[in-house]
Design a protein around this motif. Structure first.
Motif, short mmCIF file in Angstrom:
data_model
loop_
_atom_site.label_atom_id
_atom_site.label_comp_id
_atom_site.label_asym_id
_atom_site.label_seq_id
_atom_site.Cartn_x
_atom_site.Cartn_y
_atom_site.Cartn_z
N GLU A 173 0.83 -1.21 0.00
CA GLU A 173 0.00 0.00 0.00
C GLU A 173 0.87 1.26 0.00
OE1 GLU A 173 -2.99 0.41 -0.59
OE2 GLU A 173 -4.10 -1.39 -0.04
N LEU A 174 1.93 1.26 0.80
CA LEU A 174 2.80 2.43 0.83
C LEU A 174 3.57 2.58 -0.48
CD1 LEU A 174 4.11 2.24 4.51
CD2 LEU A 174 2.42 3.83 3.56
N CYS A 175 3.96 1.47 -1.08
CA CYS A 175 4.61 1.55 -2.40
C CYS A 175 3.63 2.05 -3.46
CB CYS A 175 5.17 0.18 -2.80
SG CYS A 175 6.67 -0.29 -1.92
N ALA A 176 2.36 1.66 -3.34
CA ALA A 176 1.34 2.15 -4.27
C ALA A 176 1.16 3.65 -4.12
CB ALA A 176 0.02 1.43 -4.04
N VAL A 177 1.22 4.14 -2.88
CA VAL A 177 1.14 5.58 -2.66
C VAL A 177 2.30 6.27 -3.37
CG1 VAL A 177 1.35 7.41 -0.93
CG2 VAL A 177 -0.11 5.43 -0.48
N MET A 178 3.50 5.76 -3.22
CA MET A 178 4.66 6.39 -3.86
C MET A 178 4.54 6.33 -5.38
SD MET A 178 7.42 8.03 -3.88
CE MET A 178 8.36 8.03 -2.37
N SER A 179 4.13 5.18 -5.91
CA SER A 179 3.96 5.05 -7.36
C SER A 179 2.99 6.10 -7.89
CB SER A 179 3.45 3.65 -7.72
OG SER A 179 4.37 2.65 -7.33
N HIS A 180 1.90 6.31 -7.16
CA HIS A 180 0.88 7.25 -7.60
C HIS A 180 1.28 8.69 -7.31
CE1 HIS A 180 -3.65 8.48 -7.48
NE2 HIS A 180 -3.10 8.75 -8.65
N LEU A 181 2.02 8.90 -6.22
CA LEU A 181 2.41 10.25 -5.83
C LEU A 181 3.21 10.94 -6.93
CD1 LEU A 181 2.49 12.32 -3.47
CD2 LEU A 181 4.62 11.23 -2.74
N THR A 182 3.95 10.17 -7.69
CA THR A 182 4.77 10.78 -8.75
C THR A 182 3.94 11.39 -9.87
OG1 THR A 182 4.96 8.66 -9.93
CG2 THR A 182 6.67 9.17 -8.33
N MET A 183 2.63 11.21 -9.82
CA MET A 183 1.75 11.78 -10.84
C MET A 183 1.08 13.06 -10.37
SD MET A 183 0.16 8.18 -12.27
CE MET A 183 -0.73 8.96 -13.61
N TYR A 184 1.42 13.51 -9.17
CA TYR A 184 0.87 14.75 -8.63
C TYR A 184 1.95 15.83 -8.55
CZ TYR A 184 -3.51 12.52 -7.22
OH TYR A 184 -4.72 11.89 -7.23
N SER A 185 1.53 17.07 -8.50
CA SER A 185 2.47 18.17 -8.37
C SER A 185 3.09 18.18 -6.98
CB SER A 185 1.77 19.51 -8.64
OG SER A 185 0.75 19.72 -7.70
N THR A 186 4.27 18.77 -6.88
CA THR A 186 4.99 18.82 -5.61
C THR A 186 4.16 19.49 -4.53
OG1 THR A 186 7.06 18.97 -6.85
CG2 THR A 186 7.13 19.57 -4.52
N GLU A 187 3.44 20.55 -4.88
CA GLU A 187 2.74 21.33 -3.86
C GLU A 187 1.63 20.55 -3.19
OE1 GLU A 187 -0.48 23.61 -6.80
OE2 GLU A 187 0.81 24.76 -5.46
N VAL A 188 1.01 19.59 -3.89
CA VAL A 188 -0.11 18.87 -3.27
C VAL A 188 0.34 17.57 -2.61
CG1 VAL A 188 -1.74 19.86 -4.91
CG2 VAL A 188 -0.82 17.57 -5.33
N ALA A 189 1.63 17.23 -2.69
CA ALA A 189 2.11 15.98 -2.09
C ALA A 189 1.72 15.84 -0.62
CB ALA A 189 3.61 15.86 -2.28
N PRO A 190 1.82 16.90 0.22
CA PRO A 190 1.42 16.74 1.62
C PRO A 190 -0.06 16.39 1.81
CG PRO A 190 2.82 18.67 1.36
CD PRO A 190 2.44 18.22 -0.02
N VAL A 191 -0.90 16.83 0.87
CA VAL A 191 -2.32 16.48 0.93
C VAL A 191 -2.51 15.03 0.49
CG1 VAL A 191 -4.63 16.99 0.06
CG2 VAL A 191 -3.04 18.84 0.54
N VAL A 192 -1.86 14.64 -0.60
CA VAL A 192 -1.94 13.26 -1.08
C VAL A 192 -1.53 12.30 0.02
CG1 VAL A 192 -1.17 11.61 -2.81
CG2 VAL A 192 -1.47 14.01 -3.46
#
Length: 265
Positions: A173-192
């Motif tokens: 699950e945490l690896c899935a978060v990281m895989s998906h996180l790379t598709m969001y902008s840096t600024e919204v990473a803390p929300v993701v």
């Protein structure tokens, strides 16, 4: 027109959805239980609405980027439908991947069916009913209007678990978060991360499990409760801690190259 190759779907979707990708990719992963417990305790102790006006604006950006990813899947010929039967739509990550590859349809376990309000309550009577992710989106399928959290579940499952062989265990699950996180902008990473990694850590390492004598929840066979849906932005120290579980590499490929790299073999 029916798309016959999942590779084709993902290539088209990724090429569009990666418009906002952040600057880091990742390699190896090592679970840090002490970090997960720290995140779980932070989430547990936080108020239902702990975001100021600026941070709520970040949620709006997060919603827009999630909607862009969802639109990209639909434009590529992918189908997303609400799961209206009892239980979960998929018994394992293996079944999720196998069926999505075969059917080109992703079933979403609805937020209203199990998530958000905390034990014994429904989404309709949630105290923080103005949670940005619980707002109805413009997408209705099979008579069901998706919330923005439902859209996020869909894109997380496909880009986090189908596109990569990440399991439903804590590590996957945490690896899935990281895989998906790379598709969001840096600024919204803390929300993701607040909407994904923090809730995952609470689910597996929350203080409610420590009192049961199974502090990690790994051996718990009965259904564990979902965390309360909170409006939060993960603080920088915890964002850094999440990154530190992964081997980071500066991204050096363009979007089309990355799309070819990430699709299923």
């Amino acid at each position: 027109m029916r798309v016959t190759s999942l590779d084709t779907i993902l290539s088209l979707a990724i090429g569009d959805a990666l418009k906002h990708r952040i600057a880091w990719g990742h390699g190896g992963f090592r679970l840090a239980p002490s970090y997960c417990r720290e995140v779980a305790r932070w989430y547990d102790a936080s108020p239902l609405d702990g975001a100021d006006a600026r941070e709520r604006d970040l949620y709006e950006s997060f919603k827009r980027e999630t909607e862009d990813q969802f639109d990209a899947l639909l434009a590529a010929g992918f189908s997303v439908r609400p799961w209206l039967e009892a239980g979960q739509p998929y018994k394992s990550s293996h079944e999720l991947r196998a069926r999505v590859v075969r059917e080109h349809v992703l079933y979403v376990y609805l937020t209203a069916s199990g998530h958000g309000p905390g034990p014994g309550r429904s989404v309709d009577d949630l105290d923080c009913g103005d949670h940005p992710m619980l707002v109805a989106s413009d997408y209705s399928v099979d008579g069901i209007t998706f919330t923005y959290n439902d859209l996020f579940r869909a894109v997380h499952d496909l880009f986090g678990h189908v596109m990569h062989p990440n399991t439903f265990r804590i590590e996957g699950e945490l690896c899935a978060v990281m895989s998906h996180l790379t598709m969001y902008s840096t600024e919204v990473a803390p929300v993701v991360l607040a909407e994904s990694a923090a809730q995952i850590c609470w689910f597996y390492y929350g203080p409610h499990l420590e009192a049961t004598g199974d502090p990690f929840g790994i051996g718990t066979t009965s259904p564990k409760p979902y965390p309360a849906q909170k409006v939060l932005v993960m603080p920088d120290r915890l964002v850094d801690g999440f990154w530190n579980m992964f081997t980071r590499e500066r991204a050096s490929v363009n979007e089309s190259d990355l799309a070819r790299e990430l699709v299923l073999a």
